[in-house]
Design a protein around this motif. Structure first.
Motif, PDB file in Angstrom:
ATOM      1  N   ALA A 175      45.215  17.816  40.375  1.00 22.64           N
ATOM      2  CA  ALA A 175      45.941  16.828  39.563  1.00 22.64           C
ATOM      3  C   ALA A 175      46.569  17.433  38.307  1.00 22.64           C
ATOM      4  CB  ALA A 175      45.010  15.675  39.179  1.00 22.64           C
ATOM      5  N   HIS A 176      45.988  18.506  37.784  1.00 19.16           N
ATOM      6  CA  HIS A 176      46.523  19.077  36.538  1.00 19.16           C
ATOM      7  C   HIS A 176      47.824  19.834  36.741  1.00 19.16           C
ATOM      8  CE1 HIS A 176      45.187  23.345  37.059  1.00 19.16           C
ATOM      9  NE2 HIS A 176      44.270  22.784  37.817  1.00 19.16           N
ATOM     10  N   HIS A 177      48.306  19.895  37.978  1.00 21.38           N
ATOM     11  CA  HIS A 177      49.594  20.542  38.250  1.00 21.38           C
ATOM     12  C   HIS A 177      50.748  19.537  38.222  1.00 21.38           C
ATOM     13  CE1 HIS A 177      47.804  24.409  39.049  1.00 21.38           C
ATOM     14  NE2 HIS A 177      46.914  23.819  39.813  1.00 21.38           N
ATOM     15  N   LYS A 178      50.432  18.276  37.916  1.00 22.58           N
ATOM     16  CA  LYS A 178      51.461  17.241  37.797  1.00 22.58           C
ATOM     17  C   LYS A 178      51.706  16.993  36.309  1.00 22.58           C
ATOM     18  CE  LYS A 178      50.017  15.269  42.132  1.00 22.58           C
ATOM     19  NZ  LYS A 178      49.442  14.132  42.831  1.00 22.58           N
ATOM     20  N   SER A 179      52.656  16.157  35.992  1.00 25.80           N
ATOM     21  CA  SER A 179      53.025  15.896  34.592  1.00 25.80           C
ATOM     22  C   SER A 179      52.216  14.731  34.024  1.00 25.80           C
ATOM     23  CB  SER A 179      54.522  15.608  34.505  1.00 25.80           C
ATOM     24  OG  SER A 179      55.246  16.715  34.973  1.00 25.80           O
ATOM     25  N   ASN A 180      50.905  14.841  34.101  1.00 25.63           N
ATOM     26  CA  ASN A 180      50.021  13.740  33.741  1.00 25.63           C
ATOM     27  C   ASN A 180      49.070  14.140  32.605  1.00 25.63           C
ATOM     28  OD1 ASN A 180      48.209  15.464  34.997  1.00 25.63           O
ATOM     29  ND2 ASN A 180      48.178  14.320  36.905  1.00 25.63           N
ATOM     30  N   LYS A 181      48.081  13.289  32.350  1.00 28.07           N
ATOM     31  CA  LYS A 181      47.128  13.557  31.270  1.00 28.07           C
ATOM     32  C   LYS A 181      46.317  14.827  31.531  1.00 28.07           C
ATOM     33  CE  LYS A 181      46.539   8.737  29.903  1.00 28.07           C
ATOM     34  NZ  LYS A 181      45.573   7.633  29.739  1.00 28.07           N
ATOM     35  N   ALA A 182      45.993  15.085  32.794  1.00 21.12           N
ATOM     36  CA  ALA A 182      45.247  16.300  33.130  1.00 21.12           C
ATOM     37  C   ALA A 182      46.066  17.543  32.789  1.00 21.12           C
ATOM     38  CB  ALA A 182      44.851  16.294  34.611  1.00 21.12           C
ATOM     39  N   ASN A 199      40.703  23.121  37.261  1.00 22.85           N
ATOM     40  CA  ASN A 199      40.482  22.951  38.702  1.00 22.85           C
ATOM     41  C   ASN A 199      39.160  22.228  38.947  1.00 22.85           C
ATOM     42  OD1 ASN A 199      42.855  24.178  39.535  1.00 22.85           O
ATOM     43  ND2 ASN A 199      41.907  26.160  39.909  1.00 22.85           N
ATOM     44  N   ASN A 200      38.123  22.600  38.210  1.00 19.69           N
ATOM     45  CA  ASN A 200      36.811  21.963  38.366  1.00 19.69           C
ATOM     46  C   ASN A 200      36.823  20.506  37.913  1.00 19.69           C
ATOM     47  OD1 ASN A 200      35.642  24.264  39.445  1.00 19.69           O
ATOM     48  ND2 ASN A 200      34.900  24.995  37.477  1.00 19.69           N
ATOM     49  N   THR A 209      43.017  32.372  32.796  1.00 19.84           N
ATOM     50  CA  THR A 209      42.212  32.196  34.001  1.00 19.84           C
ATOM     51  C   THR A 209      41.133  31.143  33.773  1.00 19.84           C
ATOM     52  OG1 THR A 209      42.626  34.500  34.606  1.00 19.84           O
ATOM     53  CG2 THR A 209      40.762  33.417  35.674  1.00 19.84           C
ATOM     54  N   LYS A 210      40.504  31.196  32.630  1.00 17.54           N
ATOM     55  CA  LYS A 210      39.437  30.247  32.318  1.00 17.54           C
ATOM     56  C   LYS A 210      39.971  28.818  32.221  1.00 17.54           C
ATOM     57  CE  LYS A 210      35.230  30.211  29.832  1.00 17.54           C
ATOM     58  NZ  LYS A 210      34.395  30.884  28.871  1.00 17.54           N
ATOM     59  N   SER A 211      41.125  28.640  31.608  1.00 16.46           N
ATOM     60  CA  SER A 211      41.679  27.289  31.484  1.00 16.46           C
ATOM     61  C   SER A 211      42.014  26.711  32.856  1.00 16.46           C
ATOM     62  CB  SER A 211      42.902  27.266  30.561  1.00 16.46           C
ATOM     63  OG  SER A 211      43.965  27.995  31.092  1.00 16.46           O
ATOM     64  N   ILE A 212      42.548  27.523  33.750  1.00 17.41           N
ATOM     65  CA  ILE A 212      42.855  27.059  35.111  1.00 17.41           C
ATOM     66  C   ILE A 212      41.557  26.710  35.842  1.00 17.41           C
ATOM     67  CG2 ILE A 212      43.789  27.737  37.361  1.00 17.41           C
ATOM     68  CD1 ILE A 212      45.958  27.181  35.297  1.00 17.41           C
TER      69      ILE A 212
END
Length: 157
Positions: A44-51, A38-39, A31-34
């Motif tokens: 963007a972190h739900h794509k296959s990118n650096k995030a 998100n913050n 939960t903390k990592s999400i």
């Protein structure tokens, strides 16, 4: 990624039953990592990118940290984290490149924790932020050649 099937759910449940003391630390870390991602990155972190690479490595670091606090055993924390995150990647059935990217970045997070389990969350976040600057774009079939300390991603977006 689709929802878990009943079979997939039971595989994950069986793992959690094997270490009941680590269920809540794992959930808190997840939960903390999400929340952190998100913050920092929005969706963007739900794509296959650096995030996304950052999120996977952070997820592993945080699970290690929370499991280590509970067990006081670095090897046990690392093994638990590896089991949970690898099984999760296997049961969610991503595309092969996405799965390879995720597994690699998970390992980067565990290696980071293993090198110094005494760092603060903020210190790990800074190290991972720095690693985003040296992240390597994953090319088909080239994963075996990559440095296990570098984050990898598939797309720039």
């Amino acid at each position: 990624m689709s929802q878990l099937s009943v079979r997939q759910f039971f595989k994950l449940s069986a793992l959690f039953i094997s270490e009941p003391l680590l269920i809540f630390p794992t959930i808190r870390a997840t939960t903390k990592s999400i929340k952190i991602c998100n913050n920092r990155f929005g969706n963007a972190h739900h794509k296959s990118n650096k995030a996304n690479a950052f999120r996977h490595a952070l997820w592993n670091v945080l699970i290690c940290m929370h499991a280590f606090k509970k067990t006081s055993n670095k090897k046990r924390a690392l093994l638990w984290t590896q089991k949970v995150t690898t099984l999760y990647e296997k049961v969610t059935q991503n595309e092969a490149m996405d799965e390879a990217m995720d597994l690699h970045n998970n390992e980067v997070g565990r290696r980071l924790f293993s090198q110094d389990p005494t760092l603060t969350e903020a210190a790990y976040i800074q190290l991972l932020t720095d690693k985003m600057n040296t992240a390597t774009q994953l090319k088909h079939g080239a994963l075996y050649k990559l440095d296990k300390n570098l984050l990898v991603y598939i797309s720039e977006s």
